[in-house]
Design a protein around this motif. Structure first.
Motif, PDB file in Angstrom:
ATOM      1  N   GLU A  84       5.751   0.788   5.329  1.00 31.28           N
ATOM      2  CA  GLU A  84       6.997   1.213   5.957  1.00 31.28           C
ATOM      3  C   GLU A  84       7.824  -0.033   6.250  1.00 31.28           C
ATOM      4  O   GLU A  84       7.324  -1.014   6.802  1.00 31.28           O
TER       5      GLU A  84
ATOM      6  N   THR B 195       0.854  -1.192   0.000  1.00 34.43           N
ATOM      7  CA  THR B 195       0.000   0.000   0.000  1.00 34.43           C
ATOM      8  C   THR B 195       0.888   1.239   0.000  1.00 34.43           C
ATOM      9  O   THR B 195       2.075   1.167   0.291  1.00 34.43           O
ATOM     10  N   PRO B 196       0.309   2.407  -0.302  1.00 35.06           N
ATOM     11  CA  PRO B 196       1.108   3.643  -0.279  1.00 35.06           C
ATOM     12  C   PRO B 196       1.635   3.987   1.111  1.00 35.06           C
ATOM     13  O   PRO B 196       2.485   4.864   1.253  1.00 35.06           O
ATOM     14  N   TYR B 197       1.117   3.311   2.131  1.00 34.16           N
ATOM     15  CA  TYR B 197       1.509   3.619   3.507  1.00 34.16           C
ATOM     16  C   TYR B 197       2.532   2.630   4.052  1.00 34.16           C
ATOM     17  O   TYR B 197       2.838   2.639   5.249  1.00 34.16           O
TER      18      TYR B 197
ATOM     19  N   ASN C 270      -9.858   2.690  -5.003  1.00 34.60           N
ATOM     20  CA  ASN C 270      -9.380   4.053  -4.716  1.00 34.60           C
ATOM     21  C   ASN C 270      -9.178   4.919  -5.954  1.00 34.60           C
ATOM     22  O   ASN C 270      -9.432   6.124  -5.902  1.00 34.60           O
TER      23      ASN C 270
ATOM     24  N   TYR D 235      -6.500  -0.551  -3.541  1.00 31.83           N
ATOM     25  CA  TYR D 235      -5.568   0.431  -4.086  1.00 31.83           C
ATOM     26  C   TYR D 235      -5.446   0.396  -5.600  1.00 31.83           C
ATOM     27  O   TYR D 235      -4.953   1.352  -6.197  1.00 31.83           O
ATOM     28  N   ASN D 236      -5.898  -0.683  -6.222  1.00 26.06           N
ATOM     29  CA  ASN D 236      -5.773  -0.754  -7.675  1.00 26.06           C
ATOM     30  C   ASN D 236      -7.091  -0.550  -8.416  1.00 26.06           C
ATOM     31  O   ASN D 236      -7.076  -0.162  -9.583  1.00 26.06           O
TER      32      ASN D 236
ATOM     33  N   THR E  66      -9.377   2.738   3.247  1.00 29.66           N
ATOM     34  CA  THR E  66      -8.285   1.870   3.670  1.00 29.66           C
ATOM     35  C   THR E  66      -8.828   0.739   4.531  1.00 29.66           C
ATOM     36  O   THR E  66      -9.898   0.852   5.138  1.00 29.66           O
TER      37      THR E  66
ATOM     38  N   ARG F   7       5.895  -0.871  -1.383  1.00 24.90           N
ATOM     39  CA  ARG F   7       4.611  -0.221  -1.628  1.00 24.90           C
ATOM     40  C   ARG F   7       3.956  -0.655  -2.938  1.00 24.90           C
ATOM     41  O   ARG F   7       2.935  -0.098  -3.329  1.00 24.90           O
TER      42      ARG F   7
ATOM     43  N   ASN G 227      -6.250  -5.287   0.178  1.00 24.45           N
ATOM     44  CA  ASN G 227      -5.488  -4.070  -0.113  1.00 24.45           C
ATOM     45  C   ASN G 227      -5.231  -3.911  -1.606  1.00 24.45           C
ATOM     46  O   ASN G 227      -5.270  -2.805  -2.137  1.00 24.45           O
TER      47      ASN G 227
ATOM     48  N   GLN H  55     -10.913   8.286  -0.472  1.00 20.02           N
ATOM     49  CA  GLN H  55     -10.126   7.067  -0.424  1.00 20.02           C
ATOM     50  C   GLN H  55     -10.677   6.176   0.676  1.00 20.02           C
ATOM     51  O   GLN H  55     -11.412   6.626   1.549  1.00 20.02           O
TER      52      GLN H  55
END
Length: 203
Positions: free
Chosen positions: A49, A45-47, A131, A127-128, A142, A108, A123, A140
């Motif tokens: 880490e 995901t863009p988040y 969103n 996200y694909n 999540t 990500r 996810n 958006q």
């Protein structure tokens, strides 16, 4: 806690400088047998880490992969392994001594295969497919958590938070799409605080 030794080498690199730094750091810890654990939070995901944390003996997960380095073992979260591909953990010296750096180019990148977890598949669809459509309204959604094994708890943000049409979006858009793509998903729930309406698309 028994965890099998992983065969072969990890799909990421810890440079010699980073290995030396980590070994010295771990040797200074009061707990004997301290190791490190490498994992990715919110992978794909863009988040996402990439994290390195201290790991006391027995704190690793039963499914973790173990790789031995000079002076310490490294435990790798098995779910994160795919997203750690081609990652580089290095130690950069500077006037203050230096710091550990992590570059994980695939952390990500949303991708799934036949072995992907339910969370990863949800996810991926969010996200694909979902969103990008919500982005036209500045919104958006999540994944907050999975409950009762197969129910997804979602959280809306941006233009979807407080939107007067969010119930329609949830049922006719998000849930319908998720359940078409992931048949074993039993349903979705919304935990968003929709009393905050400042950015809502429809007020």
């Amino acid at each position: 806690m028994d965890t099998a030794m992983s065969e072969g080498t990890p799909n990421f690199t810890i440079t010699e400088k980073a290995q030396t730094y980590l070994a010295d750091l771990l040797a200074k810890q009061e707990v004997e047998g301290m190791s490190i654990r490498v994992f990715v939070t919110k992978p794909g995901t863009p988040y996402a880490e990439t994290c390195i944390a201290y790991c006391k003996p027995g704190e690793q997960e039963p499914t973790d992969l173990r790789f031995d380095y000079p002076g310490f073992p490294a435990w790798v979260d098995v779910r994160s392994e795919h997203y750690l591909a081609d990652a580089l953990i290095d130690f950069q010296e500077d006037r203050m001594g230096g710091q550990l750096t992590i570059k994980a180019p695939k952390a990500r990148v949303a991708s799934i295969d036949g072995n992907s977890s339910l969370e990863d598949r949800i996810n991926y669809v969010l996200y694909n497919e979902i969103n990008p459509a919500l982005a036209s309204h500045g919104g958006q959604v999540t994944l907050h958590e999975i409950v009762d094994e197969n129910k997804a708890v979602l959280q809306f943000g941006g233009g979807c938070q407080g939107c007067g049409m969010v119930d329609v979006t949830l049922k006719e858009g998000v849930e319908k799409t998720l359940r078409e793509k992931i048949p074993e998903l039993e349903g979705v729930m919304d935990v968003t605080d929709h009393s905050y309406r400042e950015n809502a698309y429809y007020k």
